[in-house]
Design a protein around this motif. Structure first.
Motif, PDB file in Angstrom:
ATOM      1  N   ALA A   1       0.826  -1.224   0.000  1.00 12.66           N
ATOM      2  CA  ALA A   1       0.000   0.000   0.000  1.00 12.66           C
ATOM      3  C   ALA A   1       0.854   1.266   0.000  1.00 12.66           C
ATOM      4  CB  ALA A   1      -0.944  -0.006   1.194  1.00 12.66           C
ATOM      5  N   LYS A   2       1.985   1.277   0.716  1.00 12.48           N
ATOM      6  CA  LYS A   2       2.843   2.466   0.731  1.00 12.48           C
ATOM      7  C   LYS A   2       3.494   2.682  -0.633  1.00 12.48           C
ATOM      8  CE  LYS A   2       3.724   2.402   5.668  1.00 12.48           C
ATOM      9  NZ  LYS A   2       4.713   2.199   6.737  1.00 12.48           N
ATOM     10  N   LEU A   3       3.868   1.599  -1.293  1.00 15.11           N
ATOM     11  CA  LEU A   3       4.436   1.720  -2.639  1.00 15.11           C
ATOM     12  C   LEU A   3       3.362   2.129  -3.633  1.00 15.11           C
ATOM     13  CD1 LEU A   3       6.878  -1.322  -2.674  1.00 15.11           C
ATOM     14  CD2 LEU A   3       7.429   1.090  -2.287  1.00 15.11           C
ATOM     15  N   ASP A   4       2.135   1.613  -3.454  1.00 17.67           N
ATOM     16  CA  ASP A   4       1.000   2.064  -4.275  1.00 17.67           C
ATOM     17  C   ASP A   4       0.815   3.572  -4.137  1.00 17.67           C
ATOM     18  OD1 ASP A   4       0.117  -0.249  -5.565  1.00 17.67           O
ATOM     19  OD2 ASP A   4      -1.589  -0.559  -4.235  1.00 17.67           O
ATOM     20  N   ALA A   5       0.869   4.047  -2.888  1.00 22.99           N
ATOM     21  CA  ALA A   5       0.666   5.478  -2.639  1.00 22.99           C
ATOM     22  C   ALA A   5       1.764   6.316  -3.299  1.00 22.99           C
ATOM     23  CB  ALA A   5       0.606   5.753  -1.140  1.00 22.99           C
ATOM     24  N   ALA A   6       3.003   5.850  -3.221  1.00 21.85           N
ATOM     25  CA  ALA A   6       4.115   6.574  -3.847  1.00 21.85           C
ATOM     26  C   ALA A   6       3.963   6.586  -5.364  1.00 21.85           C
ATOM     27  CB  ALA A   6       5.441   5.947  -3.443  1.00 21.85           C
ATOM     28  N   ALA A   7       3.594   5.446  -5.939  1.00 19.88           N
ATOM     29  CA  ALA A   7       3.423   5.353  -7.397  1.00 19.88           C
ATOM     30  C   ALA A   7       2.257   6.224  -7.858  1.00 19.88           C
ATOM     31  CB  ALA A   7       3.200   3.899  -7.814  1.00 19.88           C
ATOM     32  N   GLN A   8       1.136   6.172  -7.127  1.00 21.20           N
ATOM     33  CA  GLN A   8      -0.033   6.966  -7.512  1.00 21.20           C
ATOM     34  C   GLN A   8       0.255   8.456  -7.390  1.00 21.20           C
ATOM     35  OE1 GLN A   8      -2.957   5.671  -8.879  1.00 21.20           O
ATOM     36  NE2 GLN A   8      -3.203   7.832  -9.404  1.00 21.20           N
ATOM     37  N   ALA A   9       0.948   8.841  -6.330  1.00 20.55           N
ATOM     38  CA  ALA A   9       1.274  10.259  -6.141  1.00 20.55           C
ATOM     39  C   ALA A   9       2.157  10.766  -7.284  1.00 20.55           C
ATOM     40  CB  ALA A   9       1.956  10.470  -4.794  1.00 20.55           C
ATOM     41  N   HIS A  10       3.107   9.943  -7.725  1.00 23.21           N
ATOM     42  CA  HIS A  10       3.976  10.385  -8.823  1.00 23.21           C
ATOM     43  C   HIS A  10       3.202  10.446 -10.142  1.00 23.21           C
ATOM     44  CE1 HIS A  10       7.605  11.524 -10.781  1.00 23.21           C
ATOM     45  NE2 HIS A  10       7.618  10.451 -11.551  1.00 23.21           N
ATOM     46  N   ALA A  11       2.324   9.468 -10.375  1.00 22.48           N
ATOM     47  CA  ALA A  11       1.483   9.511 -11.581  1.00 22.48           C
ATOM     48  C   ALA A  11       0.629  10.786 -11.572  1.00 22.48           C
ATOM     49  CB  ALA A  11       0.596   8.266 -11.668  1.00 22.48           C
TER      50      ALA A  11
ATOM     51  N   LYS B   1      10.537   6.563   0.458  1.00 23.54           N
ATOM     52  CA  LYS B   1      10.859   6.736   1.879  1.00 23.54           C
ATOM     53  C   LYS B   1       9.948   7.773   2.534  1.00 23.54           C
ATOM     54  CE  LYS B   1      15.585   5.096   2.084  1.00 23.54           C
ATOM     55  NZ  LYS B   1      16.943   5.397   2.544  1.00 23.54           N
ATOM     56  N   SER B   2       9.553   8.806   1.781  1.00 16.16           N
ATOM     57  CA  SER B   2       8.671   9.840   2.340  1.00 16.16           C
ATOM     58  C   SER B   2       7.285   9.278   2.668  1.00 16.16           C
ATOM     59  CB  SER B   2       8.552  11.035   1.392  1.00 16.16           C
ATOM     60  OG  SER B   2       7.693  10.740   0.308  1.00 16.16           O
ATOM     61  N   ARG B   3       6.942   8.139   2.099  1.00 18.38           N
ATOM     62  CA  ARG B   3       5.660   7.469   2.385  1.00 18.38           C
ATOM     63  C   ARG B   3       5.771   6.529   3.578  1.00 18.38           C
ATOM     64  NH1 ARG B   3       1.221   9.713  -0.118  1.00 18.38           N
ATOM     65  NH2 ARG B   3       2.069  10.815  -1.889  1.00 18.38           N
ATOM     66  N   GLY B   4       6.953   6.521   4.233  1.00 16.71           N
ATOM     67  CA  GLY B   4       7.136   5.677   5.411  1.00 16.71           C
ATOM     68  C   GLY B   4       7.586   4.266   5.098  1.00 16.71           C
ATOM     69  N   TYR B   5       8.087   4.039   3.898  1.00 21.24           N
ATOM     70  CA  TYR B   5       8.547   2.709   3.503  1.00 21.24           C
ATOM     71  C   TYR B   5      10.056   2.636   3.676  1.00 21.24           C
ATOM     72  CZ  TYR B   5       8.950  -1.550   0.671  1.00 21.24           C
ATOM     73  OH  TYR B   5       9.193  -2.830   0.237  1.00 21.24           O
ATOM     74  N   CYS B   6      10.531   1.748   4.500  1.00 22.66           N
ATOM     75  CA  CYS B   6      11.965   1.571   4.733  1.00 22.66           C
ATOM     76  C   CYS B   6      12.539   0.667   3.640  1.00 22.66           C
ATOM     77  CB  CYS B   6      12.199   0.963   6.111  1.00 22.66           C
ATOM     78  SG  CYS B   6      13.956   0.773   6.492  1.00 22.66           S
ATOM     79  N   THR B   7      13.503   1.202   2.895  1.00 24.41           N
ATOM     80  CA  THR B   7      14.083   0.448   1.791  1.00 24.41           C
ATOM     81  C   THR B   7      15.525   0.851   1.550  1.00 24.41           C
ATOM     82  OG1 THR B   7      13.818  -0.183  -0.526  1.00 24.41           O
ATOM     83  CG2 THR B   7      13.329   2.101   0.021  1.00 24.41           C
ATOM     84  N   ARG B   8      16.260  -0.059   0.937  1.00 25.65           N
ATOM     85  CA  ARG B   8      17.615   0.234   0.484  1.00 25.65           C
ATOM     86  C   ARG B   8      17.711   0.133  -1.030  1.00 25.65           C
ATOM     87  NH1 ARG B   8      18.045  -2.361   5.237  1.00 25.65           N
ATOM     88  NH2 ARG B   8      19.280  -1.399   6.852  1.00 25.65           N
ATOM     89  N   LEU B   9      16.683  -0.417  -1.661  1.00 28.89           N
ATOM     90  CA  LEU B   9      16.693  -0.618  -3.104  1.00 28.89           C
ATOM     91  C   LEU B   9      15.340  -0.252  -3.686  1.00 28.89           C
ATOM     92  CD1 LEU B   9      17.959  -1.802  -5.733  1.00 28.89           C
ATOM     93  CD2 LEU B   9      17.022  -4.012  -5.038  1.00 28.89           C
ATOM     94  N   VAL B  10      15.338   0.649  -4.672  1.00 26.13           N
ATOM     95  CA  VAL B  10      14.111   1.065  -5.350  1.00 26.13           C
ATOM     96  C   VAL B  10      14.403   1.174  -6.839  1.00 26.13           C
ATOM     97  CG1 VAL B  10      12.433   2.940  -5.669  1.00 26.13           C
ATOM     98  CG2 VAL B  10      13.194   2.343  -3.380  1.00 26.13           C
ATOM     99  N   ALA B  11      13.459   0.713  -7.641  1.00 29.24           N
ATOM    100  CA  ALA B  11      13.499   0.908  -9.093  1.00 29.24           C
ATOM    101  C   ALA B  11      12.114   1.390  -9.511  1.00 29.24           C
ATOM    102  CB  ALA B  11      13.859  -0.396  -9.802  1.00 29.24           C
ATOM    103  N   GLU B  12      12.047   2.082 -10.639  1.00 29.45           N
ATOM    104  CA  GLU B  12      10.773   2.649 -11.074  1.00 29.45           C
ATOM    105  C   GLU B  12      10.656   2.569 -12.593  1.00 29.45           C
ATOM    106  OE1 GLU B  12       8.642   6.525  -9.614  1.00 29.45           O
ATOM    107  OE2 GLU B  12      10.195   7.103 -11.061  1.00 29.45           O
ATOM    108  N   ASN B  13       9.480   2.161 -13.047  1.00 27.58           N
ATOM    109  CA  ASN B  13       9.129   2.202 -14.469  1.00 27.58           C
ATOM    110  C   ASN B  13       8.008   3.209 -14.649  1.00 27.58           C
ATOM    111  OD1 ASN B  13      10.929   0.127 -14.944  1.00 27.58           O
ATOM    112  ND2 ASN B  13       9.380  -1.412 -15.400  1.00 27.58           N
ATOM    113  N   ILE B  14       8.081   3.999 -15.723  1.00 27.33           N
ATOM    114  CA  ILE B  14       6.988   4.902 -16.084  1.00 27.33           C
ATOM    115  C   ILE B  14       6.649   4.675 -17.550  1.00 27.33           C
ATOM    116  CG2 ILE B  14       7.520   6.613 -14.302  1.00 27.33           C
ATOM    117  CD1 ILE B  14       8.825   8.351 -16.466  1.00 27.33           C
ATOM    118  N   ALA B  15       5.425   4.973 -17.905  1.00 31.72           N
ATOM    119  CA  ALA B  15       4.970   4.815 -19.296  1.00 31.72           C
ATOM    120  C   ALA B  15       3.809   5.768 -19.529  1.00 31.72           C
ATOM    121  CB  ALA B  15       4.533   3.375 -19.558  1.00 31.72           C
ATOM    122  N   LEU B  16       3.534   6.048 -20.797  1.00 32.56           N
ATOM    123  CA  LEU B  16       2.453   6.956 -21.147  1.00 32.56           C
ATOM    124  C   LEU B  16       1.687   6.430 -22.354  1.00 32.56           C
ATOM    125  CD1 LEU B  16       1.047   9.718 -20.686  1.00 32.56           C
ATOM    126  CD2 LEU B  16       2.726  10.713 -22.267  1.00 32.56           C
TER     127      LEU B  16
END
Length: 155
Positions: free
Chosen positions: A56-66, A89-104
């Motif tokens: 859910a925290k990653l969903d929130a981060a992805a939705q906020a960026h979209a 991390k600003s969504r309260g998710y503790c991580t050391r590794l993050v990757a992101e895909n975007i598309a339009l």
């Protein structure tokens, strides 16, 4: 009145409405995200990778960026100079590794996943062995769906 506000907040949090975080979502946005999620784990399974859990925290981060991309018309990984890891991390998710895909522009979860699978850099993110969870967001940007999928390994 309180009950109505709670119900509206729940609809937004669950992605069931056409609006989320002050931005326009596709009418079937929740279904589009669910379809992308199913295809993500199907592709990973086909390549011998473990299924990822949706967070859910990653969903929130992805939705906020979209939503940010949709509101500003800027399509990219940086949001006011902030990258995916800091946003997660600003969504309260503790991580050391993050990757992101975007598309339009892809009108379905199946289509966006197929396009990402056909792109070497996006494919690598999808198949990262160390990631364990993901989140997905979609918002309308100039009349087209703008997609964000965030992958992470929790602490």
């Amino acid at each position: 009145m309180k009950t109505s506000l709670i119900a509206v907040a729940m609809v937004i949090a669950l992605g069931g409405g056409a609006q989320a975080a002050g931005c326009a979502m596709p009418a079937n946005g929740a279904e589009m995200k669910a379809e992308a999620s199913t295809h993500l784990n199907s592709y990973r399974s086909q390549k011998g990778r473990k299924a990822l859990g949706r967070n859910a925290k990653l969903d929130a981060a992805a939705q906020a960026h979209a939503c940010w991309m949709a509101r500003t018309g800027e399509f990219g990984h940086l949001e006011n100079g902030t990258g995916p890891k800091a946003r997660v991390k600003s969504r309260g998710y503790c991580t050391r590794l993050v990757a992101e895909n975007i598309a339009l522009g892809q009108g379905s979860g199946n289509r966006v996943m197929a396009d990402w699978m056909g792109s070497e850099k996006h494919y690598k993110n999808i198949m990262l062995g160390k990631i364990r969870e993901f989140g997905v967001g979609v918002a309308m940007m100039g009349g087209k769906p703008a997609w964000v999928m965030v992958f992470a390994k929790p602490c």
